[in-house]
Scaffold this motif. Sequence first.
Motif, PDB file in Angstrom:
ATOM      1  N   PRO A 270     -10.948  28.283  53.775  1.00 54.01           N
ATOM      2  CA  PRO A 270     -11.184  27.209  52.804  1.00 54.01           C
ATOM      3  C   PRO A 270     -10.430  27.469  51.500  1.00 54.01           C
ATOM      4  O   PRO A 270     -10.394  28.588  51.002  1.00 54.01           O
ATOM      5  CB  PRO A 270     -12.698  27.225  52.599  1.00 54.01           C
TER       6      PRO A 270
ATOM      7  N   TYR B 244      -9.888  26.322  47.496  1.00 55.07           N
ATOM      8  CA  TYR B 244     -10.564  25.710  46.353  1.00 55.07           C
ATOM      9  C   TYR B 244      -9.617  25.672  45.158  1.00 55.07           C
ATOM     10  O   TYR B 244      -8.755  26.551  45.002  1.00 55.07           O
ATOM     11  CB  TYR B 244     -11.819  26.494  45.985  1.00 55.07           C
TER      12      TYR B 244
ATOM     13  N   HIS C 236      -7.391  17.298  40.930  1.00 51.35           N
ATOM     14  CA  HIS C 236      -7.944  15.979  41.259  1.00 51.35           C
ATOM     15  C   HIS C 236      -7.168  14.936  40.477  1.00 51.35           C
ATOM     16  O   HIS C 236      -7.202  14.904  39.243  1.00 51.35           O
ATOM     17  CB  HIS C 236      -9.426  15.931  40.884  1.00 51.35           C
TER      18      HIS C 236
ATOM     19  N   GLN D 286      -8.228  18.685  52.635  1.00 53.22           N
ATOM     20  CA  GLN D 286      -9.199  19.773  52.735  1.00 53.22           C
ATOM     21  C   GLN D 286      -9.200  20.737  51.536  1.00 53.22           C
ATOM     22  O   GLN D 286      -9.793  21.811  51.603  1.00 53.22           O
ATOM     23  CB  GLN D 286      -9.017  20.568  54.035  1.00 53.22           C
ATOM     24  N   VAL D 287      -8.554  20.364  50.459  1.00 50.71           N
ATOM     25  CA  VAL D 287      -8.662  21.147  49.222  1.00 50.71           C
ATOM     26  C   VAL D 287      -9.971  20.771  48.532  1.00 50.71           C
ATOM     27  O   VAL D 287     -10.254  19.593  48.296  1.00 50.71           O
ATOM     28  CB  VAL D 287      -7.465  20.891  48.277  1.00 50.71           C
ATOM     29  N   HIS D 288     -10.800  21.784  48.225  1.00 51.08           N
ATOM     30  CA  HIS D 288     -12.039  21.571  47.485  1.00 51.08           C
ATOM     31  C   HIS D 288     -11.754  21.723  45.992  1.00 51.08           C
ATOM     32  O   HIS D 288     -10.916  22.553  45.596  1.00 51.08           O
ATOM     33  CB  HIS D 288     -13.105  22.595  47.892  1.00 51.08           C
TER      34      HIS D 288
ATOM     35  N   TRP E 174     -18.773  19.092  42.809  1.00 50.52           N
ATOM     36  CA  TRP E 174     -17.740  19.536  43.750  1.00 50.52           C
ATOM     37  C   TRP E 174     -17.421  18.424  44.739  1.00 50.52           C
ATOM     38  O   TRP E 174     -18.292  17.625  45.104  1.00 50.52           O
ATOM     39  CB  TRP E 174     -18.198  20.787  44.503  1.00 50.52           C
TER      40      TRP E 174
ATOM     41  N   ARG F 298     -14.095  17.317  47.954  1.00 52.90           N
ATOM     42  CA  ARG F 298     -12.921  17.766  48.710  1.00 52.90           C
ATOM     43  C   ARG F 298     -12.104  16.549  49.123  1.00 52.90           C
ATOM     44  O   ARG F 298     -12.615  15.426  49.213  1.00 52.90           O
ATOM     45  CB  ARG F 298     -13.317  18.560  49.949  1.00 52.90           C
ATOM     46  N   TYR F 299     -10.828  16.801  49.350  1.00 52.04           N
ATOM     47  CA  TYR F 299      -9.968  15.760  49.887  1.00 52.04           C
ATOM     48  C   TYR F 299     -10.128  15.719  51.399  1.00 52.04           C
ATOM     49  O   TYR F 299     -10.099  16.748  52.070  1.00 52.04           O
ATOM     50  CB  TYR F 299      -8.507  16.043  49.559  1.00 52.04           C
TER      51      TYR F 299
END
Length: 659
Positions: free
Chosen positions: A545, A547, A553, A566-568, A647, A649-650
Amino acid sequence: MAYSLQSLVTCLLQHTLLQRLSPSSHRLTRQHTRQAVRHSVPNFGAKYLFVRLLAMAFCMSLLNGCAQTSANRDGAANKSMSPEVERQVTTPTEQTQRNAASWLALAEQQSGTAQVSALLNAAQQLQFDGAWQQAAAVLAQLDRYFPTTQLDQQQSFKRGLLHAAFAVEQKNWQAAQAQLDELAPIYPRVANQTSLSLTYRQLQQVLAVAQEDWPLALQLQLEFIAQEQPLRFDTWTLLTADTVSPSLRSDDLVGTGWLALRRILDDVVSAKLTAAQGLAQWQKNYPEHPATEIAADVLAAPAPVQRVLALLPLTGAFAAQGQAVRDGMVLALAKRPDIDVEFVDTATFDFNALPERLQQTQADTLVGPLLKAHIDKVPMALLPEQVNWVMLNTPNNGLGATHAGATVSYALDSETEIRQAAQLFAQRGYRSVLVLAPNTARGQQLEQVFEQSLMAATDGAGRVFFGRYQDADEMKTAVQDQLAVSASDARIWQIKIAAGKIIVEAEARSRDDIEAIYLVGGIEQTRLLKPFIDVTISPFRQPIPVYANSTSHILRSELSENDLDQVHFSDAPWLLPNHPQSKALQQLLQLRPQWDYDLTRLAAFGHDSIYIALQQYWLDRTPGLRLNGLTGALQIRNGRIQRTLSWARYAGQRVVPLR
């Protein structure tokens, strides 16, 4: 000349009596004690040997520990605790019917289970008297000569409690917690033993307070109230130390009244009702409640905010940022037409004239400046005492010297996001983390913040690896080196050379101990690093994962196809989907089509600064209160606004909020 065990106990009793009568003039020397030990009868048998050794050890430790015992009684056990609860933390032990020496004398006459019980009571009484080292000596000898198999269930549980109490007194929270965890499976079988059960739960509460586990500490407090047990902590202190779960309930009318008071205060801060309405409602529902005086105090309405002087850079190099903050303030003030505001352009303002300007405008609240350099120019000592101040940045010299009125510092800083990322990793069980950051002084500073925060959140169990870069080429190298792909490629190459003409099929493997990756840079760095990470991780292992912070953003119109999948990331809740004020966000972006999310965050910042000014009185007095702002959940701690972000995610080009 021979001395029996009784003579040693008598020696102890005499010494204790003489110490109480005249501790400065009566001392039992180590030589006398050694003579007693040397001439004691050697053949007492197994059951007396332990007590004999214990009495001798106790007598010696009493001689060596008198000064230390006195210091502990004076309050040394309370140091390094949170200020609001420091004076209240005491180890939960009970006073027994006899004194410690009497229990030791009784132990001499007993054997087996009865002897163990007498010794446990002696250790318990010593702890109650503050003689912690002597109690530890008794427990140590109990551990040595009486294994758990020789103790019944209650004795084993009580010994564990005494060990946990000693660990608490030593501020060894980890050891105390481990001891209570070991007792947890036994607890249901001794829960009907009132004194043991109470001591166990009191120790749980002391540990919860020490470790700032406020929900557990409060839950236990409510249980004690319902059972009419002695309270070791102030109920209102626990209620206001942190947020209170909406699901928390009490089985007792008194406990319900305490919870109701705290929830009314939350409603006052969120402007659902006025302080006067809340107080009247609570007094009607809970007449003659123990918190009646506290309720009247905490719900005493402060003087209302009527005039605000806002200091912002409205021209010059930082005009765009200042105007965005101003737009956010106007958005907040649109709901409060009763408040007057005057904006001052700090790009041309003479800060020496600020005290006079405050007097002329009769402002009761000062908001700003936005820039650190401008905060340093404010003549703090000359500001009117009745003016409350919300700084929009952190002073270069910290908060050591401020004016006499209520002051709070509020900033959108990267350190807050990084600390919360480390806390999230700890909550999710990530202990081995790779941090990729620009090879700059600022990048290395943020690396240190992350490492320190992760180590603190994991009690030192975290491991942080760093990959640094200056350009795109170094990004790829940093990823490959830190994921050990470069080393794997080198090994494959060596094998192929050694194999000669033999064809070797091999694929580089990435290391498998990295549990999460955190990206310190901005959106451009994230866009380049994410593909490198994806192709570097071995296809046969689970994806790691990834982050990032809020700078990753961006507006949906700026996204490329799946480049951030999938980037948080953490961000202000206002900028995430399904926020209650999403409509206001869209309207503002239509009015300011040139804005990106960086300026939008500043507008949210300006909005929240007004609400902080309006609720500063309540937030400042009650650390656990939170204001749900556009930039996050806001609290005042030590003169600073602490901001809890959200938080998300994409998922392709969609943003999915995370719980």
